[in-house]
Design a protein around this motif. Structure first.
Motif, mmCIF file in Angstrom:
data_model
loop_
_atom_site.group_PDB
_atom_site.id
_atom_site.type_symbol
_atom_site.label_atom_id
_atom_site.label_comp_id
_atom_site.label_asym_id
_atom_site.label_seq_id
_atom_site.Cartn_x
_atom_site.Cartn_y
_atom_site.Cartn_z
ATOM 1 N N ALA A 30 -9.828 -7.480 16.146
ATOM 2 C CA ALA A 30 -9.922 -8.100 17.289
ATOM 3 C C ALA A 30 -11.307 -8.219 17.516
ATOM 4 C CB ALA A 30 -9.489 -7.683 18.722
ATOM 5 N N PHE A 41 -2.676 -5.801 21.371
ATOM 6 C CA PHE A 41 -2.762 -7.294 21.013
ATOM 7 C C PHE A 41 -1.149 -7.349 21.054
ATOM 8 C CE2 PHE A 41 -1.290 -10.354 18.008
ATOM 9 C CZ PHE A 41 -2.509 -11.230 18.423
ATOM 10 N N SER A 53 -6.093 -10.323 22.389
ATOM 11 C CA SER A 53 -5.816 -8.707 22.509
ATOM 12 C C SER A 53 -7.061 -8.499 23.696
ATOM 13 C CB SER A 53 -6.867 -8.809 21.301
ATOM 14 O OG SER A 53 -8.088 -9.512 20.819
ATOM 15 N N CYS A 74 -10.245 -2.752 16.747
ATOM 16 C CA CYS A 74 -11.615 -4.084 17.480
ATOM 17 C C CYS A 74 -12.623 -3.671 16.458
ATOM 18 C CB CYS A 74 -11.824 -3.424 18.726
ATOM 19 S SG CYS A 74 -10.483 -3.960 19.610
#
Length: 198
Positions: A30, A41, A53, A74
């Motif tokens: 994400a 998420f 997310s 991330c």
């Protein structure tokens, strides 16, 4: 960059089938403001494109429909470009569709936008999705104006372009999106251009 496991699998198969494997770098993560972190998420079972997310989850904001969730990696655009040895001083075209996490995406490419020779950015502006992720749509609008692009335009649903030149223009659009009763009119698309040929 795609966080949804099922969507990422489809993306990978599509890229391979189209023969674009050598031209595309796919990342199952994400986009956020931190690099190599972890976030939740939330999968929208009804419509996967509306999954989101959240680096700072506010579960109460997501209570409008039941969602399953799982942890995802991330990444920031700044970090991704550094890992891929891509110079941040080039020109970039960036497309963002992150269902309300746009402020985090912009924060995560701050160094890129500051050092880039030029850029053009296409992204969805969905005030209700921004609010559901804990972001103020007007603060994002202010940030976009502070980037001092050569052009900010709204790509309207009728495919017409409307120049945005002030915070008042953004306020009007936000009000329209939050009060509309028409389906699919609760968001619009934005185009930013700075030091790039239009």
């Amino acid at each position: 960059v795609e966080p949804n496991r099922e969507t990422f699998s489809c993306l990978k198969r599509s890229v391979e089938a189209g023969g674009f494997g050598k031209l595309a770098h796919l990342v199952n993560a994400a986009v956020s403001d931190n690099h190599n972190g972890e976030c939740d998420f939330y999968v929208d079972e009804r419509y996967s494109a509306m999954s989101k997310s959240l680096a700072r989850p506010d579960v109460s904001a997501l209570s409008s429909s039941p969602k399953s969730s799982y942890k995802v990696r991330c990444i920031s655009i700044d970090g991704l470009l550094s890992e891929a040895n891509i110079e941040k001083t080039g020109k970039f075209v960036i497309k963002i569709d992150v269902e309300g996490s746009e402020p985090l995406a912009f924060q995560g490419m701050k160094a890129t936008l500051e050092s880039a020779a030029g850029y053009q950015i296409f992204f969805e502006f969905h005030p209700d999705a921004l609010k559901s992720c804990g972001h103020d749509p007007l603060k994002l609008a202010q940030h976009l104006l502070e980037l001092q692009p050569d052009l900010i335009a709204e790509i309207q649903h009728e495919k017409k372009l409307k120049r945005i030149s002030s915070l008042a223009d953004f306020e009007s659009i936000i009000h329209e999106c939050l009060t509309t009763k028409e389906m699919w009119k609760d968001y619009t698309n934005r185009f930013l251009s700075k030091n790039a040929e239009l």
